[in-house]
Design a protein around this motif. Structure first.
Motif, PDB file in Angstrom:
ATOM      1  N   ARG A   1       0.827  -1.224   0.000  1.00  0.00           N
ATOM      2  CA  ARG A   1       0.000   0.000   0.000  1.00  0.00           C
ATOM      3  C   ARG A   1       0.857   1.268   0.000  1.00  0.00           C
ATOM      4  O   ARG A   1       0.408   2.330  -0.438  1.00  0.00           O
ATOM      5  CB  ARG A   1      -0.905   0.026   1.234  1.00  0.00           C
ATOM      6  N   HIS A   2       2.078   1.167   0.562  1.00  0.00           N
ATOM      7  CA  HIS A   2       2.943   2.348   0.677  1.00  0.00           C
ATOM      8  C   HIS A   2       4.084   2.327  -0.336  1.00  0.00           C
ATOM      9  O   HIS A   2       4.974   3.179  -0.291  1.00  0.00           O
ATOM     10  CB  HIS A   2       3.529   2.414   2.098  1.00  0.00           C
ATOM     11  N   ALA A   3       4.049   1.346  -1.244  1.00  0.00           N
ATOM     12  CA  ALA A   3       5.196   1.117  -2.136  1.00  0.00           C
ATOM     13  C   ALA A   3       5.450   2.288  -3.083  1.00  0.00           C
ATOM     14  O   ALA A   3       6.589   2.559  -3.461  1.00  0.00           O
ATOM     15  CB  ALA A   3       4.988  -0.174  -2.928  1.00  0.00           C
ATOM     16  N   ASN A   4       4.384   3.000  -3.461  1.00  0.00           N
ATOM     17  CA  ASN A   4       4.566   4.126  -4.380  1.00  0.00           C
ATOM     18  C   ASN A   4       5.226   5.331  -3.702  1.00  0.00           C
ATOM     19  O   ASN A   4       5.852   6.152  -4.370  1.00  0.00           O
ATOM     20  CB  ASN A   4       3.215   4.563  -4.970  1.00  0.00           C
ATOM     21  N   HIS A   5       5.061   5.418  -2.392  1.00  0.00           N
ATOM     22  CA  HIS A   5       5.633   6.558  -1.672  1.00  0.00           C
ATOM     23  C   HIS A   5       6.974   6.245  -1.021  1.00  0.00           C
ATOM     24  O   HIS A   5       7.768   7.146  -0.789  1.00  0.00           O
ATOM     25  CB  HIS A   5       4.651   7.050  -0.603  1.00  0.00           C
ATOM     26  N   HIS A   6       7.194   5.006  -0.685  1.00  0.00           N
ATOM     27  CA  HIS A   6       8.413   4.656   0.041  1.00  0.00           C
ATOM     28  C   HIS A   6       9.056   3.423  -0.592  1.00  0.00           C
ATOM     29  O   HIS A   6       8.485   2.328  -0.548  1.00  0.00           O
ATOM     30  CB  HIS A   6       8.103   4.365   1.513  1.00  0.00           C
ATOM     31  N   ARG A   7      10.250   3.614  -1.147  1.00  0.00           N
ATOM     32  CA  ARG A   7      10.921   2.489  -1.812  1.00  0.00           C
ATOM     33  C   ARG A   7      11.237   1.366  -0.838  1.00  0.00           C
ATOM     34  O   ARG A   7      11.256   0.198  -1.224  1.00  0.00           O
ATOM     35  CB  ARG A   7      12.212   2.966  -2.491  1.00  0.00           C
ATOM     36  N   HIS A   8      11.517   1.714   0.442  1.00  0.00           N
ATOM     37  CA  HIS A   8      11.821   0.630   1.400  1.00  0.00           C
ATOM     38  C   HIS A   8      10.620  -0.283   1.587  1.00  0.00           C
ATOM     39  O   HIS A   8      10.786  -1.492   1.766  1.00  0.00           O
ATOM     40  CB  HIS A   8      12.343   1.183   2.731  1.00  0.00           C
ATOM     41  N   CYS A   9       9.407   0.284   1.524  1.00  0.00           N
ATOM     42  CA  CYS A   9       8.207  -0.555   1.626  1.00  0.00           C
ATOM     43  C   CYS A   9       8.062  -1.463   0.400  1.00  0.00           C
ATOM     44  O   CYS A   9       7.655  -2.627   0.533  1.00  0.00           O
ATOM     45  CB  CYS A   9       6.958   0.313   1.798  1.00  0.00           C
ATOM     46  N   ALA A  10       8.410  -0.952  -0.772  1.00  0.00           N
ATOM     47  CA  ALA A  10       8.346  -1.774  -1.992  1.00  0.00           C
ATOM     48  C   ALA A  10       9.307  -2.958  -1.900  1.00  0.00           C
ATOM     49  O   ALA A  10       8.936  -4.104  -2.201  1.00  0.00           O
ATOM     50  CB  ALA A  10       8.678  -0.910  -3.220  1.00  0.00           C
ATOM     51  N   HIS A  11      10.529  -2.676  -1.462  1.00  0.00           N
ATOM     52  CA  HIS A  11      11.518  -3.757  -1.346  1.00  0.00           C
ATOM     53  C   HIS A  11      11.119  -4.741  -0.243  1.00  0.00           C
ATOM     54  O   HIS A  11      11.334  -5.949  -0.374  1.00  0.00           O
ATOM     55  CB  HIS A  11      12.907  -3.175  -1.061  1.00  0.00           C
ATOM     56  N   CYS A  12      10.556  -4.215   0.847  1.00  0.00           N
ATOM     57  CA  CYS A  12      10.144  -5.090   1.942  1.00  0.00           C
ATOM     58  C   CYS A  12       8.998  -6.000   1.493  1.00  0.00           C
ATOM     59  O   CYS A  12       8.980  -7.191   1.833  1.00  0.00           O
ATOM     60  CB  CYS A  12       9.735  -4.257   3.159  1.00  0.00           C
ATOM     61  N   ALA A  13       8.061  -5.440   0.726  1.00  0.00           N
ATOM     62  CA  ALA A  13       6.963  -6.256   0.197  1.00  0.00           C
ATOM     63  C   ALA A  13       7.505  -7.384  -0.683  1.00  0.00           C
ATOM     64  O   ALA A  13       7.008  -8.520  -0.633  1.00  0.00           O
ATOM     65  CB  ALA A  13       5.987  -5.375  -0.594  1.00  0.00           C
ATOM     66  N   ASP A  14       8.531  -7.083  -1.470  1.00  0.00           N
ATOM     67  CA  ASP A  14       9.148  -8.127  -2.305  1.00  0.00           C
ATOM     68  C   ASP A  14       9.778  -9.233  -1.443  1.00  0.00           C
ATOM     69  O   ASP A  14       9.629 -10.421  -1.736  1.00  0.00           O
ATOM     70  CB  ASP A  14      10.230  -7.517  -3.213  1.00  0.00           C
ATOM     71  N   ALA A  15      10.491  -8.824  -0.384  1.00  0.00           N
ATOM     72  CA  ALA A  15      11.110  -9.812   0.503  1.00  0.00           C
ATOM     73  C   ALA A  15      10.045 -10.703   1.149  1.00  0.00           C
ATOM     74  O   ALA A  15      10.225 -11.919   1.263  1.00  0.00           O
ATOM     75  CB  ALA A  15      11.935  -9.108   1.585  1.00  0.00           C
ATOM     76  N   CYS A  16       8.931 -10.099   1.566  1.00  0.00           N
ATOM     77  CA  CYS A  16       7.836 -10.860   2.191  1.00  0.00           C
ATOM     78  C   CYS A  16       7.224 -11.846   1.202  1.00  0.00           C
ATOM     79  O   CYS A  16       6.905 -12.990   1.546  1.00  0.00           O
ATOM     80  CB  CYS A  16       6.750  -9.912   2.701  1.00  0.00           C
ATOM     81  N   GLN A  17       7.036 -11.382  -0.036  1.00  0.00           N
ATOM     82  CA  GLN A  17       6.439 -12.214  -1.075  1.00  0.00           C
ATOM     83  C   GLN A  17       7.298 -13.455  -1.351  1.00  0.00           C
ATOM     84  O   GLN A  17       6.787 -14.587  -1.432  1.00  0.00           O
ATOM     85  CB  GLN A  17       6.306 -11.376  -2.359  1.00  0.00           C
ATOM     86  N   ILE A  18       8.609 -13.236  -1.449  1.00  0.00           N
ATOM     87  CA  ILE A  18       9.531 -14.345  -1.717  1.00  0.00           C
ATOM     88  C   ILE A  18       9.585 -15.306  -0.535  1.00  0.00           C
ATOM     89  O   ILE A  18       9.609 -16.537  -0.714  1.00  0.00           O
ATOM     90  CB  ILE A  18      10.938 -13.779  -2.048  1.00  0.00           C
ATOM     91  N   CYS A  19       9.578 -14.760   0.675  1.00  0.00           N
ATOM     92  CA  CYS A  19       9.634 -15.608   1.862  1.00  0.00           C
ATOM     93  C   CYS A  19       8.353 -16.438   1.988  1.00  0.00           C
ATOM     94  O   CYS A  19       8.398 -17.627   2.298  1.00  0.00           O
ATOM     95  CB  CYS A  19       9.844 -14.742   3.105  1.00  0.00           C
ATOM     96  N   ARG A  20       7.226 -15.795   1.736  1.00  0.00           N
ATOM     97  CA  ARG A  20       5.950 -16.512   1.771  1.00  0.00           C
ATOM     98  C   ARG A  20       5.952 -17.666   0.761  1.00  0.00           C
ATOM     99  O   ARG A  20       5.577 -18.803   1.083  1.00  0.00           O
ATOM    100  CB  ARG A  20       4.800 -15.536   1.454  1.00  0.00           C
ATOM    101  N   ALA A  21       6.419 -17.382  -0.452  1.00  0.00           N
ATOM    102  CA  ALA A  21       6.454 -18.420  -1.497  1.00  0.00           C
ATOM    103  C   ALA A  21       7.380 -19.572  -1.110  1.00  0.00           C
ATOM    104  O   ALA A  21       7.053 -20.748  -1.334  1.00  0.00           O
ATOM    105  CB  ALA A  21       6.884 -17.798  -2.823  1.00  0.00           C
ATOM    106  N   ALA A  22       8.537 -19.248  -0.523  1.00  0.00           N
ATOM    107  CA  ALA A  22       9.488 -20.290  -0.123  1.00  0.00           C
ATOM    108  C   ALA A  22       8.887 -21.165   0.972  1.00  0.00           C
ATOM    109  O   ALA A  22       9.064 -22.388   0.969  1.00  0.00           O
ATOM    110  CB  ALA A  22      10.793 -19.652   0.353  1.00  0.00           C
ATOM    111  N   CYS A  23       8.169 -20.541   1.918  1.00  0.00           N
ATOM    112  CA  CYS A  23       7.519 -21.306   2.995  1.00  0.00           C
ATOM    113  C   CYS A  23       6.413 -22.196   2.429  1.00  0.00           C
ATOM    114  O   CYS A  23       6.250 -23.350   2.850  1.00  0.00           O
ATOM    115  CB  CYS A  23       6.935 -20.374   4.059  1.00  0.00           C
ATOM    116  N   GLU A  24       5.648 -21.669   1.465  1.00  0.00           N
ATOM    117  CA  GLU A  24       4.567 -22.450   0.855  1.00  0.00           C
ATOM    118  C   GLU A  24       5.120 -23.659   0.088  1.00  0.00           C
ATOM    119  O   GLU A  24       4.566 -24.756   0.162  1.00  0.00           O
ATOM    120  CB  GLU A  24       3.737 -21.554  -0.087  1.00  0.00           C
ATOM    121  N   THR A  25       6.213 -23.431  -0.646  1.00  0.00           N
ATOM    122  CA  THR A  25       6.842 -24.530  -1.401  1.00  0.00           C
ATOM    123  C   THR A  25       7.306 -25.637  -0.467  1.00  0.00           C
ATOM    124  O   THR A  25       7.059 -26.824  -0.715  1.00  0.00           O
ATOM    125  CB  THR A  25       8.049 -23.983  -2.209  1.00  0.00           C
TER     126      THR A  25
END
Lengths: 132, 132, 132, 132
Positions: free
Chosen positions: D102-126
């Motif tokens: 939700r904050h990715a357009n205003h804060h690049r750290h939030c965009a990168h953090c969302a990416d890290a969360c997405q990858i971690c979630r996928a790795a846990c699901e796999t």
């Protein structure tokens, strides 16, 4: 560690390179010590490794605590706690490295863990000097 | 903390009273700082509390790392890491206490958190002297 | 835990009683499991306690992770992570309790640790039901 | 993470590749969330980021707790706690990813953090699927 470092570099107070090196070393050492403790528990001579497991646990905890102090190093308020935690991490890494090195000829995980501790200790020492 | 203390007292190397006092203070301070950070985030003037939240996080991490070093204090191998981690915990508690005390008149959670930090710092100092 | 609970009760969103009970149980279990792991390492038959030590470490980590999710339970955003972490804590406590119970006749620390796990599991289950 | 992975690969029960991927993702996400929380505290509109900071703290704690469960995945005793902690990590990553996005357009750290969360979630699901 790519995304974590990208977050760090887009922090309004971008940390200096020595902080980034120290974070990478702490995360590596956290994994090394956690894995070495579990590996030691799987060894037949586990009883002779009890101090090694103990120091693995203590060192992993010290590395884990150092991470947030490093991340907030851009704030003046956290400078004193950062220095003290770096010293604690150095002491934990030194003790764990020495104990793991004793078992390095018999257990490769101890040899690799000692290397991780040595690198983490050196990274903390470098940063501590840069902060004076 | 009753069962945790019972475990501790049935450890083959029963720890001295100062270790037990320090463990209780670290656990109390860990909860206080974690809760104070979240409470600060709920305050309207959250922006002015950013350093308070930061130090809450750092202090909670220092307390958390001190717990395993205290628990293994019966082992000679862990003596040097224990002393250094106690010093780190003292530094974190001092910084967090000072910042929380600044907000104590406006936020009761900061007043209580400062008290928890003060008690934890004192318990760590007492133990550190006993270990020399 | 007095000051930590005072902080919690002065939080703008004062948590319900079941959250407070769960926090106390998690902190007690965190100490119990950390101390039981170290005590097991000091026992002569340490080799037969390797799974007990492993589950102590895993359970202490689950309890530690549950604490911040409980503290932020007043925020709607954290509801889904809270439920999942409570389930993880229940699974860790159940596994650690079962393993410690097997050694309870020989090691009093395992008996006390099993009790701490049982109480923590029950507190998490009570809260999980209240959240539905 | 080189030395940590070397330790892991010299463990008597060498873990499967999905465990290693999951560990790397958890460590990356732990750093990302810790750094994103601190970065959010430095932003001018910190007040609107309070839920983001909260979920960063919760997600970092979930990732930290998942690490020892992954490391001991070679032991049958830890299978049930591992599955439950993976589910908890997935829930925490999902919630943090959604809020950071939700904050990715205003804060690049939030965009990168969302990416890290997405990858971690996928790795846990796999990994969770591979464990069934």
């Amino acid at each position: 560690m790519d995304h974590g470092l990208h977050v760090l570099r887009s922090h309004p107070q971008k940390p200096m390179a020595a902080v980034e090196d120290c974070l990478k070393a702490c995360l590596d050492c956290l994994l090394a010590c956690t894995a070495c403790a579990d590996a030691c528990l799987s060894e037949r001579n586990g009883a002779s490794l009890s101090d090694c497991i103990r120091l693995d646990v203590v060192c992993a905890a010290a590395c884990a605590a150092t991470i947030p102090t490093l991340v907030s190093s851009g704030s003046a308020a956290g400078r004193a706690p950062l220095k003290a935690q770096l010293s604690a991490c150095i002491a934990a890494c030194s003790a764990c490295e020495a104990e793991c090195r004793r078992h390095a000829n018999h257990h490769r995980h101890c040899a690799h863990c000692a290397d991780a501790c040595q690198i983490c200790r050196a990274a903390c020492e470098t940063l501590l000097k840069a902060l004076v």
